[in-house]
Write a protein that holds these residues in place. Sequence first.
Motif, short mmCIF file in Angstrom:
data_model
loop_
_atom_site.label_atom_id
_atom_site.label_comp_id
_atom_site.label_asym_id
_atom_site.label_seq_id
_atom_site.Cartn_x
_atom_site.Cartn_y
_atom_site.Cartn_z
N VAL A 198 -1.28 12.37 3.75
CA VAL A 198 -2.45 12.97 4.41
C VAL A 198 -2.07 13.47 5.81
O VAL A 198 -2.32 14.64 6.15
CB VAL A 198 -3.64 11.98 4.44
CG1 VAL A 198 -4.80 12.54 5.26
CG2 VAL A 198 -4.11 11.66 3.03
N GLU A 240 5.37 8.72 13.18
CA GLU A 240 5.45 7.82 12.02
C GLU A 240 6.28 6.61 12.41
O GLU A 240 7.36 6.75 12.96
CB GLU A 240 6.08 8.57 10.83
CG GLU A 240 6.53 7.68 9.68
CD GLU A 240 5.44 6.76 9.13
OE1 GLU A 240 4.34 7.25 8.85
OE2 GLU A 240 5.71 5.53 9.01
N LYS A 241 5.77 5.42 12.09
CA LYS A 241 6.48 4.22 12.55
C LYS A 241 7.74 3.91 11.73
O LYS A 241 8.65 3.27 12.21
CB LYS A 241 5.55 3.02 12.60
CG LYS A 241 5.08 2.50 11.26
CD LYS A 241 4.16 1.31 11.49
CE LYS A 241 3.32 0.96 10.30
NZ LYS A 241 4.03 0.66 9.08
N GLN A 247 1.52 3.99 1.16
CA GLN A 247 0.74 4.37 -0.03
C GLN A 247 1.31 5.62 -0.72
O GLN A 247 1.38 5.68 -1.95
CB GLN A 247 -0.70 4.65 0.36
CG GLN A 247 -1.44 3.44 0.87
CD GLN A 247 -2.83 3.85 1.30
OE1 GLN A 247 -3.74 3.82 0.50
NE2 GLN A 247 -2.99 4.24 2.55
N SER A 248 1.75 6.57 0.10
CA SER A 248 2.19 7.85 -0.48
C SER A 248 3.49 7.72 -1.26
O SER A 248 3.81 8.60 -2.08
CB SER A 248 2.34 8.90 0.63
OG SER A 248 1.15 8.96 1.37
N ASN A 280 2.76 5.07 -5.25
CA ASN A 280 1.59 5.34 -6.10
C ASN A 280 2.03 5.73 -7.51
O ASN A 280 3.21 5.65 -7.83
CB ASN A 280 0.67 6.37 -5.44
CG ASN A 280 1.37 7.68 -5.19
OD1 ASN A 280 2.19 8.11 -5.99
ND2 ASN A 280 1.06 8.30 -4.08
N VAL A 293 0.27 10.57 -10.17
CA VAL A 293 -0.59 11.38 -11.05
C VAL A 293 -1.28 12.48 -10.23
O VAL A 293 -1.77 12.24 -9.13
CB VAL A 293 -1.67 10.49 -11.72
CG1 VAL A 293 -2.61 11.34 -12.58
CG2 VAL A 293 -1.01 9.42 -12.57
N VAL A 346 3.00 3.66 17.03
CA VAL A 346 1.97 3.77 18.08
C VAL A 346 1.50 2.37 18.43
O VAL A 346 1.09 1.60 17.55
CB VAL A 346 0.79 4.65 17.59
CG1 VAL A 346 -0.34 4.64 18.60
CG2 VAL A 346 1.28 6.07 17.32
N VAL A 401 -9.23 7.38 2.62
CA VAL A 401 -8.63 8.40 1.75
C VAL A 401 -7.85 7.71 0.62
O VAL A 401 -6.64 7.81 0.54
CB VAL A 401 -7.73 9.41 2.52
CG1 VAL A 401 -8.53 10.52 3.12
CG2 VAL A 401 -6.85 8.73 3.55
N THR A 447 -3.25 13.67 -4.67
CA THR A 447 -3.58 14.92 -5.39
C THR A 447 -4.28 15.91 -4.47
O THR A 447 -3.96 17.09 -4.46
CB THR A 447 -4.57 14.59 -6.55
OG1 THR A 447 -4.01 13.61 -7.37
CG2 THR A 447 -4.95 15.83 -7.33
C1 LIG Z 1 -1.02 1.69 -6.28
C2 LIG Z 1 -1.53 3.05 -5.92
C3 LIG Z 1 -1.57 4.07 -6.88
C4 LIG Z 1 -2.06 5.33 -6.54
N1 LIG Z 1 -1.97 6.36 -7.45
C5 LIG Z 1 -2.35 7.61 -7.08
C6 LIG Z 1 -2.15 8.71 -7.95
O1 LIG Z 1 -1.58 8.56 -9.03
N2 LIG Z 1 -2.60 9.94 -7.57
C7 LIG Z 1 -3.24 10.14 -6.36
O2 LIG Z 1 -3.65 11.25 -6.08
N3 LIG Z 1 -3.39 9.11 -5.48
C8 LIG Z 1 -2.94 7.87 -5.82
N4 LIG Z 1 -3.06 6.84 -4.93
C9 LIG Z 1 -3.67 7.10 -3.62
C10 LIG Z 1 -2.72 7.79 -2.65
O3 LIG Z 1 -1.40 7.33 -2.78
C11 LIG Z 1 -3.23 7.52 -1.24
O4 LIG Z 1 -4.59 7.85 -1.21
C12 LIG Z 1 -2.49 8.37 -0.19
O5 LIG Z 1 -1.11 8.16 -0.32
C13 LIG Z 1 -2.96 8.02 1.19
O6 LIG Z 1 -2.12 8.69 2.09
P1 LIG Z 1 -2.14 8.35 3.64
O7 LIG Z 1 -1.28 9.37 4.30
O8 LIG Z 1 -3.56 8.22 4.08
O9 LIG Z 1 -1.56 6.86 3.75
P2 LIG Z 1 -0.07 6.33 3.83
O10 LIG Z 1 0.81 6.97 2.83
O11 LIG Z 1 -0.17 4.84 3.78
O12 LIG Z 1 0.43 6.80 5.25
C14 LIG Z 1 0.00 6.24 6.46
C15 LIG Z 1 1.20 6.26 7.38
O13 LIG Z 1 0.80 5.83 8.68
C16 LIG Z 1 1.89 5.14 9.24
N5 LIG Z 1 1.40 4.31 10.33
C17 LIG Z 1 0.53 3.27 10.23
N6 LIG Z 1 0.36 2.69 11.44
C18 LIG Z 1 1.12 3.40 12.32
C19 LIG Z 1 1.39 3.29 13.71
N7 LIG Z 1 0.82 2.31 14.46
N8 LIG Z 1 2.25 4.17 14.28
C20 LIG Z 1 2.83 5.17 13.55
N9 LIG Z 1 2.64 5.30 12.23
C21 LIG Z 1 1.80 4.44 11.60
C22 LIG Z 1 2.42 4.32 8.06
O14 LIG Z 1 3.75 3.87 8.28
C23 LIG Z 1 2.29 5.31 6.92
O15 LIG Z 1 3.47 6.02 6.67
C24 LIG Z 1 -2.55 5.58 -5.23
C25 LIG Z 1 -2.50 4.56 -4.27
C26 LIG Z 1 -1.96 3.33 -4.60
C27 LIG Z 1 -1.84 2.30 -3.51
#
Ligand SMILES: Cc1cc2nc3c(=O)[nH]c(=O)nc-3n(C[C@H](O)[C@H](O)[C@H](O)COP(=O)(O)OP(=O)(O)OC[C@H]3O[C@@H](n4cnc5c(N)ncnc54)[C@H](O)[C@@H]3O)c2cc1C
Length: 406
Positions: free
Chosen positions: A16, A37-38, A46-47, A50, A53, A176, A378, A384
Amino acid sequence: MPDQRFDVVVIGGGIVGLSVAMRFACAFPRLRLLLLEKEESVGRHQSGHNSGVIHSGIYYKPGSLKARLCVEGSAAMVEFCREHRIPYQICGKIIVATSAEEVPRLQRLLERGRANGLTGLRSLNRDELREIEPHCSGVAWLLVPGTGITDYVKVCEKYAELVSAQGGTVQTSAEVTGITESTGETVIETSRGPFSTRYVINCAGLHSDRISRMSGATPEVQIVPFRGEYYDLVPQRRHLVRSLIYPVPDLRFPFLGVHFTRRIGGDVDAGPNAVLAFKREGYRKTDFNLRDLSETLAYPGFWKMAGQHWQSGAAEIYRSFRKSAFVKALQKLVPEVRGEDLLADGAGVRAQALRPDGSLVDDFQFVCTGTMLHVWNVPSPAATASLSIAREIVQMAAQGFALQRS
Ligand SMILES: Cc1cc2nc3c(=O)[nH]c(=O)nc-3n(C[C@H](O)[C@H](O)[C@H](O)COP(=O)(O)OP(=O)(O)OC[C@H]3O[C@@H](n4cnc5c(N)ncnc54)[C@H](O)[C@@H]3O)c2cc1C
């Protein structure tokens, strides 16, 4: 004094944050943009944990952000993968009613999918099922032909590359640790030193509520981490599943209900379940963090949720500790699967936003407060939908921050 000045800082290098940074750099090329990014590389939480799909959008309430952004986002994701040569496959998905009671729910799902604008959805008879998934059982089946699979880590890496190509900066290994706002400027303290910026977009996933609190904001929700554990079908049994086989979901909790997913590399996953994680980024059953667990247990919303949904929670915990129960759930979909066909295969942790009254935030949630935009919820299908989520967030930020396009 901060040694580097930016206009916009995005916190979080998951799918995201990266997608938001990419869209921002494209829409506002004159703004100096930094993503923090930490971890040592992007897409590590999460990304990168997963199911891979590309969801079609069938599950989500018509009119919700999830429904709209998933339907638009899945088309955009397929186009992005095609354009950038990221492996993907539109393999379709079968949703299976395993008992007569589930048939009306399957029918409602078909109607919901059509209301969300999906095309090609159709009920299958047993002969048609045999052609597509010969080892699948059940009493009624729905084909969702537009569902696909890809590798979201590769998508994240490509987003990061495009952020840099458009003049933005992606700074990894930069955690951060503090955010201080003064007139016209926000100073972000990190493990790589301070940065100053005019605007902040918080995409910190499992830590997004903490980042909000760090800035002085009061999040309306708290993140509660749920671990999803996977098994892998052993190679000689992968023929049992050709693409994706899912149960009829409880639409209040579409993430519950173990299923089979063929990965883009050819492996077949079974799972994930959903059990409370004792650490926000805890991928093993034994992972534990006192601060993370105390915050969950001290949150009144957690106890209210536990009180309302203890039965589903207990069933998930039971399946987590008893492989035979996990296998039994899978056998409702593919009866030939046996315990010895499944090897434990890692886990992901979902960031679930929970309200103080114990209700789960169902839809995507982004909130703009002054010079900061917070992405609080999110969950799936956000990988997706990442490109459409980013478009929505960039529009919201442009309005909220009164930015002029150049
Ligand atoms: C088991 C599982 C299966 C899933 N399957 C699917 C699927 O098949 N299809 C689909 O569309 N979605 C799926 N999802 C959902 C999808 O993966 C998540 O909704 C999406 O990855 C969220 O992205 P994000 O960037 O918000 O979070 P994240 O990928 O968690 O990214 C957040 C980032 O912030 C960083 N961060 C946190 N704190 C700090 C800080 N203090 N300083 C600097 N950086 C920091 C973290 O290190 C991390 O890299 C699934 C999720 C899970 C857990």
